[in-house]
Every structure is written in C-alpha cells, then in structure tokens.
Design a protein around this motif. Structure first.
Motif, short mmCIF file in Angstrom:
data_model
loop_
_atom_site.label_atom_id
_atom_site.label_comp_id
_atom_site.label_asym_id
_atom_site.label_seq_id
_atom_site.Cartn_x
_atom_site.Cartn_y
_atom_site.Cartn_z
N ARG A 73 35.41 37.39 51.82
CA ARG A 73 36.53 37.35 52.77
C ARG A 73 36.76 35.92 53.24
NH1 ARG A 73 34.41 42.35 54.43
NH2 ARG A 73 33.03 41.37 55.97
N MET A 74 35.68 35.20 53.49
CA MET A 74 35.78 33.84 54.00
C MET A 74 36.50 32.93 53.01
SD MET A 74 32.63 31.35 55.21
CE MET A 74 31.83 32.66 56.13
N ALA A 101 32.28 30.91 43.29
CA ALA A 101 31.20 29.93 43.19
C ALA A 101 30.91 29.29 44.55
CB ALA A 101 31.54 28.86 42.17
N ILE A 102 31.96 29.02 45.32
CA ILE A 102 31.78 28.45 46.66
C ILE A 102 31.11 29.47 47.58
CG2 ILE A 102 33.00 27.63 48.72
CD1 ILE A 102 35.05 26.35 46.76
N ALA A 103 31.54 30.73 47.49
CA ALA A 103 30.91 31.79 48.28
C ALA A 103 29.43 31.90 47.94
CB ALA A 103 31.62 33.13 48.03
N GLY A 162 38.61 23.42 55.00
CA GLY A 162 38.64 24.43 56.06
C GLY A 162 37.24 24.87 56.45
N LEU A 163 36.38 25.09 55.45
CA LEU A 163 34.99 25.48 55.71
C LEU A 163 34.25 24.35 56.45
CD1 LEU A 163 34.17 27.11 52.26
CD2 LEU A 163 34.26 28.32 54.46
N GLY A 168 31.67 23.99 59.91
CA GLY A 168 30.74 22.86 59.97
C GLY A 168 29.93 22.66 58.70
N THR A 169 30.39 23.25 57.58
CA THR A 169 29.67 23.11 56.31
C THR A 169 29.70 21.65 55.85
OG1 THR A 169 30.38 25.34 55.72
CG2 THR A 169 29.50 23.97 53.94
#
Length: 230
Positions: free
Chosen positions: A132-133, A156-158, A191-192, A197-198
C-alpha cells in the motif's frame, strides 16, 4: 544533529584480473551519511560506483579502511554476522529488480521477513502495508512477469523496506525504466524519504535523478567528492 547511519573511512579496494593485473577500484573513499538523508552518487562507467555500493552493502570486503553501519564497525565480522547485518540494517534496490519470478508480489516482499523469523500473520500484514505504501496494494497476487517494470521496482522498494533498515542502497534504480516510470520511482523514493524519514543512497548515471538528492557525490579515480551543482 542526526546520527550517522553509514560511514566509510579511507576505504581501498582492488581487483586482480585473470592476467594477474591488479586494478584499483576504490582509492581512499570517504563517506558519511546521516539518518534521513537522500544522497546520490554519480560517475562514469568504470569509476567504481558498483564496487563502492557492494562494499557499503557488505557484499564485498574492502582491502583496507573502516566501515560502520549504525555506528557498528563491520570490517572483521564473519559471514554470518555480515548476513545478519545486511538483513537487519540494509535494504537493497537493484536496476533489474531481482524479484523471485515464481513468487507473487506479496511473497517477494515477505522474503526478508521470513529470514528475520517474523511470524506468518505479522509478516503478511507488514507486506500488505508496504505494498500500500508504494502504491500497488492491488498487485499482491501478481507475479513479476505480470507487472510492468515500474510496478516491479515498487515491489523491490517495498521488499527493501521490509525489516525497517537503517539505510536503503539503490543501484541505478531507474536504469531499466522509461521516463514516466523513472519519474514515478524517484517521486516514490523522495516521498518515502520525506514522509517516513527513509535514508537513501542512490548510485545513478541519470543526472535528473541525482538532482533530486539532498547531496550529490561524484566518484572519480576511486575517491568521492562533493558536487555543488550539476
């Protein structure tokens, strides 16, 4: 001031070719990345970008120098300790996604959670939350061949975020995507970075991607240099 989550001090790395010729790749590289930063590393082919990322990601061992992840010295750790550090502290995003083709999007995201020993119900909930993120909750049952390149990179990012790593290392994350998908992936990572704060370190040859970073470093002759403007 925010804590340092990744630090390389005077790192050297050379490779021995089949002919016996020694090729230096890193020649005293220094890097400091703080929590919440979005850092881009640029440089031409053969400049040492991939070698640097492999060393930072604990996939390769430096010949000399010091390396710290979350303040923990990693040079000298054994293979099991390095594997545990990669699993818990570092997320990876690759140019060609590196998804498991026989697994669904949900199952691919669950993989690091399985390795970390997270129970089934909790890891499924976490994987769905991550899908979802990254904007593709409806793709949970799709396999990689049923997704576009941009959708695969979102998976892949998830997956990279599954164990809440201290830092995400991305190797040419838009290199296999068209312009629109590239823009969407960069926007997602930014955005993440901004909202969650990634911390990202992105190796790229794409100057448009680099311009989105808080800080740009250029690798040249095996060393890193700050770039004021492109």
């Amino acid at each position: 001031m925010k804590r340092v989550v990744l630090q390389a001090v005077d790192v050297y790395k050379s490779y021995r070719m089949g002919t016996g010729v020694v090729v230096p790749a890193l020649r005293g590289a220094n890097l400091e990345v703080r929590e919440g930063e979005f850092v881009a590393i640029i440089g031409p082919s053969g400049s040492g970008k991939t070698t640097l990322l492999n060393v930072l990601g604990l996939l390769d061992t430096p010949d000399s120098g010091e390396l710290y992840v979350d303040g923990i010295p990693v040079v000298g750790l054994d293979d099991d300790e390095l594997s545990e550090m990669r699993l818990r502290k570092i997320g990876f995003v690759f140019q060609y996604y590196n998804l498991i083709p026989i697994l669904t999007a949900l199952e691919n995201v669950e993989l690091p959670l399985i390795l970390a020993g997270v129970p089934l119900e909790r890891r499924t909930r976490r994987a769905m939350e991550l899908l979802r993120m990254v904007g593709i909750p409806n793709m949970q049952n799709h396999k990689p061949t049923e997704m576009s390149g941009g959708q695969q990179q979102r998976v892949a990012i998830a997956r990279a975020l599954a164990n809440e790593p201290s830092i995400v290392l991305a190797d040419e994350p838009t290199g296999n995507l068209d312009t629109k998908a590239s823009e969407e992936i960069v926007s997602l990572m930014k955005g993440l970075n901004r909202e969650k704060g990634t911390t990202f370190v992105v190796v790229t040859h794409d100057l448009e991607v680099a311009r989105e970073a808080d800080r740009i470093l250029r690798i040249r002759d095996g060393k890193l240099y700050e770039v004021d403007e492109l």
